[in-house]
Design a protein around this motif. Structure first.
Motif, PDB file in Angstrom:
ATOM      1  N   GLU A 135     -17.419  59.032 -45.718  1.00 50.07           N
ATOM      2  CA  GLU A 135     -16.242  59.813 -46.122  1.00 50.07           C
ATOM      3  C   GLU A 135     -15.606  59.248 -47.391  1.00 50.07           C
ATOM      4  O   GLU A 135     -15.051  59.982 -48.201  1.00 50.07           O
ATOM      5  CB  GLU A 135     -15.233  59.851 -44.971  1.00 50.07           C
ATOM      6  N   TRP A 136     -15.705  57.931 -47.546  1.00 46.70           N
ATOM      7  CA  TRP A 136     -15.174  57.289 -48.767  1.00 46.70           C
ATOM      8  C   TRP A 136     -15.942  57.803 -49.991  1.00 46.70           C
ATOM      9  O   TRP A 136     -15.347  58.142 -51.021  1.00 46.70           O
ATOM     10  CB  TRP A 136     -15.309  55.765 -48.638  1.00 46.70           C
ATOM     11  N   VAL A 137     -17.271  57.876 -49.869  1.00 50.96           N
ATOM     12  CA  VAL A 137     -18.103  58.362 -50.983  1.00 50.96           C
ATOM     13  C   VAL A 137     -17.689  59.781 -51.360  1.00 50.96           C
ATOM     14  O   VAL A 137     -17.481  60.097 -52.538  1.00 50.96           O
ATOM     15  CB  VAL A 137     -19.606  58.298 -50.608  1.00 50.96           C
ATOM     16  N   THR A 160     -28.878  52.214 -42.546  1.00 48.61           N
ATOM     17  CA  THR A 160     -27.812  52.444 -41.561  1.00 48.61           C
ATOM     18  C   THR A 160     -27.097  53.727 -41.977  1.00 48.61           C
ATOM     19  O   THR A 160     -26.818  53.893 -43.178  1.00 48.61           O
ATOM     20  CB  THR A 160     -26.795  51.274 -41.597  1.00 48.61           C
ATOM     21  N   PRO A 161     -26.786  54.616 -41.028  1.00 42.35           N
ATOM     22  CA  PRO A 161     -26.015  55.800 -41.425  1.00 42.35           C
ATOM     23  C   PRO A 161     -24.700  55.369 -42.075  1.00 42.35           C
ATOM     24  O   PRO A 161     -24.020  54.464 -41.581  1.00 42.35           O
ATOM     25  CB  PRO A 161     -25.768  56.519 -40.097  1.00 42.35           C
ATOM     26  N   LEU A 162     -24.331  56.021 -43.166  1.00 44.47           N
ATOM     27  CA  LEU A 162     -23.111  55.621 -43.885  1.00 44.47           C
ATOM     28  C   LEU A 162     -21.868  55.829 -43.013  1.00 44.47           C
ATOM     29  O   LEU A 162     -20.852  55.169 -43.218  1.00 44.47           O
ATOM     30  CB  LEU A 162     -22.985  56.412 -45.191  1.00 44.47           C
ATOM     31  N   SER A 163     -21.998  56.727 -42.026  1.00 45.92           N
ATOM     32  CA  SER A 163     -20.848  56.972 -41.139  1.00 45.92           C
ATOM     33  C   SER A 163     -20.605  55.790 -40.197  1.00 45.92           C
ATOM     34  O   SER A 163     -19.535  55.682 -39.604  1.00 45.92           O
ATOM     35  CB  SER A 163     -21.094  58.245 -40.317  1.00 45.92           C
ATOM     36  N   PRO A 389     -26.274  41.917 -43.905  1.00 45.49           N
ATOM     37  CA  PRO A 389     -25.313  42.049 -42.807  1.00 45.49           C
ATOM     38  C   PRO A 389     -24.498  43.314 -43.052  1.00 45.49           C
ATOM     39  O   PRO A 389     -23.893  43.475 -44.111  1.00 45.49           O
ATOM     40  CB  PRO A 389     -24.445  40.792 -42.946  1.00 45.49           C
ATOM     41  N   ILE A 390     -24.539  44.257 -42.131  1.00 42.91           N
ATOM     42  CA  ILE A 390     -23.915  45.571 -42.391  1.00 42.91           C
ATOM     43  C   ILE A 390     -22.397  45.489 -42.170  1.00 42.91           C
ATOM     44  O   ILE A 390     -21.957  45.058 -41.102  1.00 42.91           O
ATOM     45  CB  ILE A 390     -24.501  46.651 -41.445  1.00 42.91           C
ATOM     46  N   PRO A 391     -21.624  45.922 -43.168  1.00 42.21           N
ATOM     47  CA  PRO A 391     -20.165  45.966 -42.969  1.00 42.21           C
ATOM     48  C   PRO A 391     -19.796  47.185 -42.126  1.00 42.21           C
ATOM     49  O   PRO A 391     -19.299  48.184 -42.642  1.00 42.21           O
ATOM     50  CB  PRO A 391     -19.603  46.048 -44.396  1.00 42.21           C
ATOM     51  N   SER A 392     -20.075  47.092 -40.846  1.00 45.76           N
ATOM     52  CA  SER A 392     -19.915  48.267 -39.974  1.00 45.76           C
ATOM     53  C   SER A 392     -18.437  48.494 -39.670  1.00 45.76           C
ATOM     54  O   SER A 392     -17.607  47.601 -39.847  1.00 45.76           O
ATOM     55  CB  SER A 392     -20.696  48.065 -38.677  1.00 45.76           C
ATOM     56  N   VAL A 393     -18.153  49.691 -39.180  1.00 41.93           N
ATOM     57  CA  VAL A 393     -16.766  50.091 -38.941  1.00 41.93           C
ATOM     58  C   VAL A 393     -16.052  49.075 -38.042  1.00 41.93           C
ATOM     59  O   VAL A 393     -14.909  48.707 -38.282  1.00 41.93           O
ATOM     60  CB  VAL A 393     -16.756  51.500 -38.289  1.00 41.93           C
ATOM     61  N   ASP A 394     -16.745  48.598 -36.981  1.00 48.16           N
ATOM     62  CA  ASP A 394     -16.054  47.714 -36.025  1.00 48.16           C
ATOM     63  C   ASP A 394     -16.490  46.244 -36.150  1.00 48.16           C
ATOM     64  O   ASP A 394     -16.431  45.482 -35.193  1.00 48.16           O
ATOM     65  CB  ASP A 394     -16.264  48.230 -34.595  1.00 48.16           C
ATOM     66  N   ARG A 395     -16.906  45.844 -37.345  1.00 50.70           N
ATOM     67  CA  ARG A 395     -17.363  44.465 -37.542  1.00 50.70           C
ATOM     68  C   ARG A 395     -16.250  43.422 -37.367  1.00 50.70           C
ATOM     69  O   ARG A 395     -16.431  42.400 -36.683  1.00 50.70           O
ATOM     70  CB  ARG A 395     -17.959  44.334 -38.952  1.00 50.70           C
ATOM     71  N   ASN A 396     -15.103  43.645 -38.009  1.00 45.46           N
ATOM     72  CA  ASN A 396     -14.113  42.565 -38.105  1.00 45.46           C
ATOM     73  C   ASN A 396     -13.536  42.099 -36.773  1.00 45.46           C
ATOM     74  O   ASN A 396     -13.458  40.888 -36.544  1.00 45.46           O
ATOM     75  CB  ASN A 396     -13.024  42.938 -39.118  1.00 45.46           C
TER      76      ASN A 396
END
Ligand code: FAD
Length: 452
Positions: A135-137, A160-163, A389-396
């Motif tokens: 969505e950012w893109v 990885t899906p961008l979503s 390492p994927i910066p996934s939505v729920d990584r942090n």
């Protein structure tokens, strides 16, 4: 030896910590490395025919004064400084990187779609909300750039899906172009040397390994124990078990293993820590090096390939970085290219002979000509089990849970996959994470890179 400081892994993070420990006058430490050489992902292999291959072409650039001073001490003038020539292969033509800053090179229909999308997204749609990278893109670039480059290319790289990805990691890593500037540079084309790596370094000798091997003389004798693979860690007893049956205790441990592998090795980790580690997404890498008996046909450094049919996302003219990495250092006779292909649970590798698939892709993209085939001297395959390492939505939140368990037990997980933060995952960030951890241990200084 027992107690003291133990470092797991002799990549840039582990070596950075060791270098800093020596610099600060500390000697009570040992490094344990599962492989037979230093460098980790930033290593190189010389094949039996005399060609040197990186895991992926590693370029050196940094905004950290400490890292640049370190580079000067370790390599001196044994480094080549190169002006970036990076391109995108778009259908039948080359577009200079970054794509969105060089729309003038596109075929007319694609150019129009990209421009209209940019204008729409940044004017009438400018309040569009975004929750993930996809969505950012769309919000920043509009549908044209998303369709023609950002979506297909990023799916190839990240596998990885961008979503599934967040957008918090982007900062200076993606060039955001203003629609007015995009129209201007399309009508009045100009080259934009965007980004922190517009000039980059590469070791003159030994490929990327040349840099990390150069650290060893600064560490004192016999500091790295090779072929020592940690298989379990008792975090209550503070003891590591290795695959050769030996054990080693520690007071404090720097682990540079991928965080998921570290958690899997812990003896007492509670379920919530294990569950957090399972949330961490990553991709794997297959690199294929091809060496040919002819001089390089191009002065480009690397090329991105958004075409989903082409098996690799990037190809580097590796021998353009240093002549020393072809047989006899003779680039008037030889050149080499290195391709990178990501894969993951979301994007499997193509089936069949992968080396052949890559050579076919190089032919289809016009990098090699059919007349080059008899000139191929070597094909070299490299696999990396963890690549991005994927910066996934729920990584942090997952990372916070894991570190909150590790640190009170004397375990500090740092580095590209130790911190699991792509945005601080280059060689300079990794070295700095090791250096700053040592400063924190010695006099309580704040870790800036790891906390950034
Ligand atoms: C495709 C790709 C392209 C890249 N391009 C660039 C670039 O152009 N420029 C740049 O600056 N950086 C680049 N990087 C990043 C660079 O590779 C990393 O910054 C760096 O290697 C991270 O260092 P590290 O020490 O944290 O981890 P690693 O390099 O992963 O080192 C970890 C070490 O731990 C060891 N280990 C693992 N498990 C065990 C075990 N059980 N027991 C003991 N030892 C173990 C491994 O063998 C390894 O040596 C790239 C990385 C990738 C994957």
């Amino acid at each position: 030896m027992s107690g003291g400081t133990v470092i797991l892994g002799a990549g840039p993070t582990g070596l950075g910590a060791a270098y800093r420990l020596r610099e600060r006058g500390e000697n009570d430490f040992e490094i344990f490395e599962r492989s037979g050489q230093v460098g980790g992902l930033a290593t190189s292999f010389t094949d039996p025919k005399g060609w040197t291959w990186d895991v992926s072409g590693h370029i050196i650039f940094s905004g950290y004064k400490y890292f640049n001073d370190f580079l000067g001490r370790v390599l001196g003038d044994r480094i080549r400084w190169i002006d970036r020539e990076s391109w995108i292969k778009f259908e039948d033509r080359y577009v200079r990187y970054p794509f969105q800053n060089h729309l003038s090179s596109l075929p007319e229909q694609a150019m129009l779609e990209c421009l209209v999308g940019l204008v729409e997204s940044q004017t009438i749609d400018r309040d569009r909300a975004f929750r993930n990278f996809e969505e950012w893109v769309l919000a920043k670039f509009g549908s044209g750039v998303a369709k023609h480059f950002m979506n297909p290319y990023n799916f190839k790289v990240w596998a990885t899906p961008l979503s599934e990805m967040g957008y918090y990691w982007i900062a200076e890593r993606v060039s955001v172009v203003d629609w007015r500037k995009a129209i201007q540079t399309t009508l009045l084309p100009q080259n934009t040397d965007w980004g922190p790596n517009a000039k980059f370094g590469y070791p003159l000798h030994g490929g990327t390994l040349g840099l990390w091997k150069g650290v060893l003389p600064f560490l004192g004798d016999d500091r790295v124990r090779y072929h020592k693979r940690a298989i379990s860690i008792d975090e209550e007893k503070r003891e590591i078990a290795f695959s050769d049956g030996t054990t080693r205790s520690y007071e404090r441990l720097l682990s540079t293993l991928p965080l998921d592998a570290l958690v899997a090795r812990l003896c007492h980790a509670p379920e919530k820590v294990r569950a957090a580690a399972e949330k961490l997404l990553f991709n794997r890498l297959f690199s294929v090096g091809v060496g040919l008996r002819r001089p390089s046909p191009s002065d480009k450094n690397w090329i991105y390939f958004p075409n989903p049919k082409t098996p690799f996302y990037r190809m580097t003219y590796l021998s353009n970085y240093s002549p020393e990495i072809v047989p006899g250092g003779d680039t008037s006779k030889y050149f080499s290219v290195l391709t990178e292909t990501s894969y993951s649970k979301f994007k499997p590798l193509p089936e069949g002979d992968f080396g052949k698939a890559v050579v076919d892709g190089l032919l289809a993209e016009g990098i090699l000509q059919p007349s080059d085939l008899p000139l191929i001297e070597t094909i070299f395959l490299i696999h990396a089990g963890h690549s991005y390492p994927i910066p996934s939505v729920d990584r942090n939140p997952a990372l916070e849970t894991i570190h909150a368990y590790l640190e009170p037990r004397g375990i500090f997980s740092r580095g590209r996959f130790g911190s699991w933060k792509y945005e601080i995952g280059n060689q300079d960030h990794s070295l700095m994470q090791g250096v700053e951890l040592v400063d924190r241990w010695i006099d309580g200084r704040e870790e800036k890179v790891f906390r950034s």
